[in-house]
Design a protein around this motif. Structure first.
Motif, short mmCIF file in Angstrom:
data_model
loop_
_atom_site.label_atom_id
_atom_site.label_comp_id
_atom_site.label_asym_id
_atom_site.label_seq_id
_atom_site.Cartn_x
_atom_site.Cartn_y
_atom_site.Cartn_z
N ASP A 5 -41.17 -33.65 3.42
CA ASP A 5 -41.65 -32.26 3.47
C ASP A 5 -42.78 -32.15 4.48
O ASP A 5 -43.71 -32.97 4.50
CB ASP A 5 -42.15 -31.83 2.09
N HIS A 48 -32.25 -30.18 9.38
CA HIS A 48 -31.66 -29.93 8.07
C HIS A 48 -30.51 -30.92 7.86
O HIS A 48 -29.34 -30.54 7.84
CB HIS A 48 -31.17 -28.49 7.96
N THR A 81 -32.36 -31.75 18.64
CA THR A 81 -33.69 -31.23 18.30
C THR A 81 -34.78 -31.95 19.08
O THR A 81 -35.73 -31.33 19.57
CB THR A 81 -33.95 -31.40 16.78
N PRO A 99 -39.52 -26.92 8.94
CA PRO A 99 -38.73 -28.01 9.52
C PRO A 99 -37.71 -27.51 10.53
O PRO A 99 -37.16 -26.42 10.39
CB PRO A 99 -38.05 -28.63 8.29
N GLU A 100 -37.45 -28.33 11.53
CA GLU A 100 -36.41 -28.02 12.51
C GLU A 100 -35.11 -28.76 12.19
O GLU A 100 -34.05 -28.41 12.71
CB GLU A 100 -36.89 -28.38 13.91
N TYR A 142 -32.14 -37.26 4.93
CA TYR A 142 -33.39 -36.92 4.26
C TYR A 142 -34.49 -36.70 5.28
O TYR A 142 -34.42 -37.17 6.42
CB TYR A 142 -33.79 -38.04 3.29
N ASP A 181 -39.02 -33.56 13.56
CA ASP A 181 -38.90 -32.40 12.68
C ASP A 181 -40.02 -31.38 12.89
O ASP A 181 -39.81 -30.17 12.77
CB ASP A 181 -38.89 -32.88 11.23
N GLU A 188 -27.80 -33.73 6.42
CA GLU A 188 -26.91 -33.80 5.27
C GLU A 188 -26.96 -35.21 4.68
O GLU A 188 -26.76 -36.19 5.40
CB GLU A 188 -25.46 -33.53 5.69
N ASN A 195 -25.61 -35.88 11.74
CA ASN A 195 -27.07 -36.01 11.64
C ASN A 195 -27.66 -36.58 12.93
O ASN A 195 -28.69 -36.10 13.41
CB ASN A 195 -27.44 -36.89 10.45
#
Length: 397
Positions: A254, A263, A31, A260-261, A251, A221, A265, A24
């Motif tokens: 939204d 994802h 990103t 979103p860029e 997490y 994001d 876990e 993560n």
């Protein structure tokens, strides 16, 4: 009873995946395209700051963020297990209070400042110790009306404190965003414009901070804020940095108005075990207040976890569930302080000692913090941060 490993501790624990935490962090770094401060405040968003901080540092986090000097001391001590040469900086993001400056300097913590008394405390301790160039970061209030100095006269007065006689060094200038999850939102655009003006005010004073940072998970994001941040930092000859917390633990809020860029876990699996089983008959009441009445013969499992552990009372029936044998077992009656009862009537073969999952996956089924948040009518942040200290955190893989 199923045989279980004896570990001399109550069977309620949270497993934190080091490999997922690392993935993560690296996904957020890739990103963002800038340095990422890994936020471990609020006990690592409930995941265990002492456990997570060394993992994040070993994975390449150059900065860690905490709420207070007290948190920072615990994190700095936890980092002592790392090999020499891995020593991330620790940013205390909510200022300093009377008596804290000595520990901030002793444990190499870098405070965020915006009140004149913050500077007074740090200056006095630096003078007492004969130190110079003690690093601090100034926070700018760009529209949250929470922390930070306001651009203009108030900020000018604060910046004047960093003159030749000061024992402090303005290492960073930062701000925080109120609604970055709204892509191209008016509030974020206004805040970034104010931040740009504040940085111009810094430039005009002749101060040259090494770092400029703004943001959170949503700011990374949304894909909009980071390009602006890079331009702003370049205007001061500084390095851009952002801060991320929620995404590290799996997490993200939204987004409104964009895809979103990130994802991430989920990193934590919160577990317990069945400690008792019983059968009830039609008409029997279950739990405090008798709020649940059996309408048929039922088999119930008792779990040694309750709201004192952070399992929200709103999960009382008919809302909540846990996982047993990869299937959902509904909460029956009220979640109490230390105990919760679930229905295993339709889950054959459940025995004392069976592992139950409160948050996480078991088999093909999953219950996430987002689902707990819906049941409790709150946000995932509150769910994971609310898991109490008496739940042991265990690093796995």
């Amino acid at each position: 009873m199923r045989e279980v490993v004896t570990n001399a501790m109550r069977p309620v624990w949270a497993e934190v995946s080091a490999s997922k935490l690392t993935r993560n962090l690296r996904a957020v770094q890739a990103t963002a395209g800038v340095d990422v401060l890994a936020v471990v405040k609020a006990d690592g968003y409930g995941h265990g700051a002492v456990e997570c901080a060394p993992v994040l540092a070993a994975a390449g986090a150059k900065w860690l963020g905490v709420t207070s000097v007290e948190e920072g001391v615990r994190v700095r001590q936890a980092l002592g297990i790392l090999p020499q040469g891995i020593a991330p900086r620790v940013l205390v993001m909510c200022g300093v209070w009377a008596g804290e400056a000595v520990a901030a300097i002793r444990y190499a913590l870098t405070p965020v400042v915006w009140e004149p008394y913050h500077l007074d405390l740090m200056e006095a301790e630096a003078k007492k110790l004969g130190l110079r160039d003690v690093a601090v970061h100034v926070e700018v209030d760009t529209g949250m009306a929470r922390q930070g100095v306001r651009p203009g006269a108030q900020m000018a007065a604060l910046l004047q404190r960093f003159g030749p006689e000061s024992r402090l060094k303005l290492e960073g200038v930062m701000s925080h965003l109120a609604s970055a999850e709204i892509v191209h939102g008016a509030q974020t655009e206004s805040q970034m414009a104010r931040f740009a003006c504040a940085l111009e005010q810094v430039r005009e004073t002749g101060l040259r901070p090494a770092l400029v940072h703004v943001g959170n998970t949503s700011a990374v994001d949304c894909g909009v804020v980071m390009p602006q941040l890079r331009v702003m930092a370049e205007s001061l000859g500084a390095m851009p940095m952002t801060r991320a917390g929620l995404a590290l633990y799996g997490y993200a809020l939204d987004l409104e108005g964009g895809a979103p860029e990130l994802h991430p876990e989920p990193v934590m699996t919160w577990k317990t075990r069945v400690v008792s089983l019983r059968e009830v008959q039609a008409g029997d009441h279950v739990g405090y207040g008798g709020t649940f009445t059996a309408v048929k013969t039922m088999r119930l499992a008792l779990l040694p976890v309750g709201y004192a552990d952070g399992l929200r009372r709103e999960l009382s029936s008919p809302a909540g569930a846990v996982l047993l044998h990869g299937r959902r077992a509904a909460v029956v009656g009220r979640v109490s302080m230390d105990l919760t009862i679930v229905d295993v009537t339709e889950i054959p073969g459940v025995e004392i000692g069976e592992e139950a999952v409160l948050i996480g996956a078991q088999g093909a089924e999953r219950i996430g913090a987002e689902e707990h948040a819906r049941w409790a009518e709150t946000i995932p942040y509150e769910i994971i941060c609310g898991i109490s200290e008496r739940v042991s955190r265990v690093i796995v893989d």
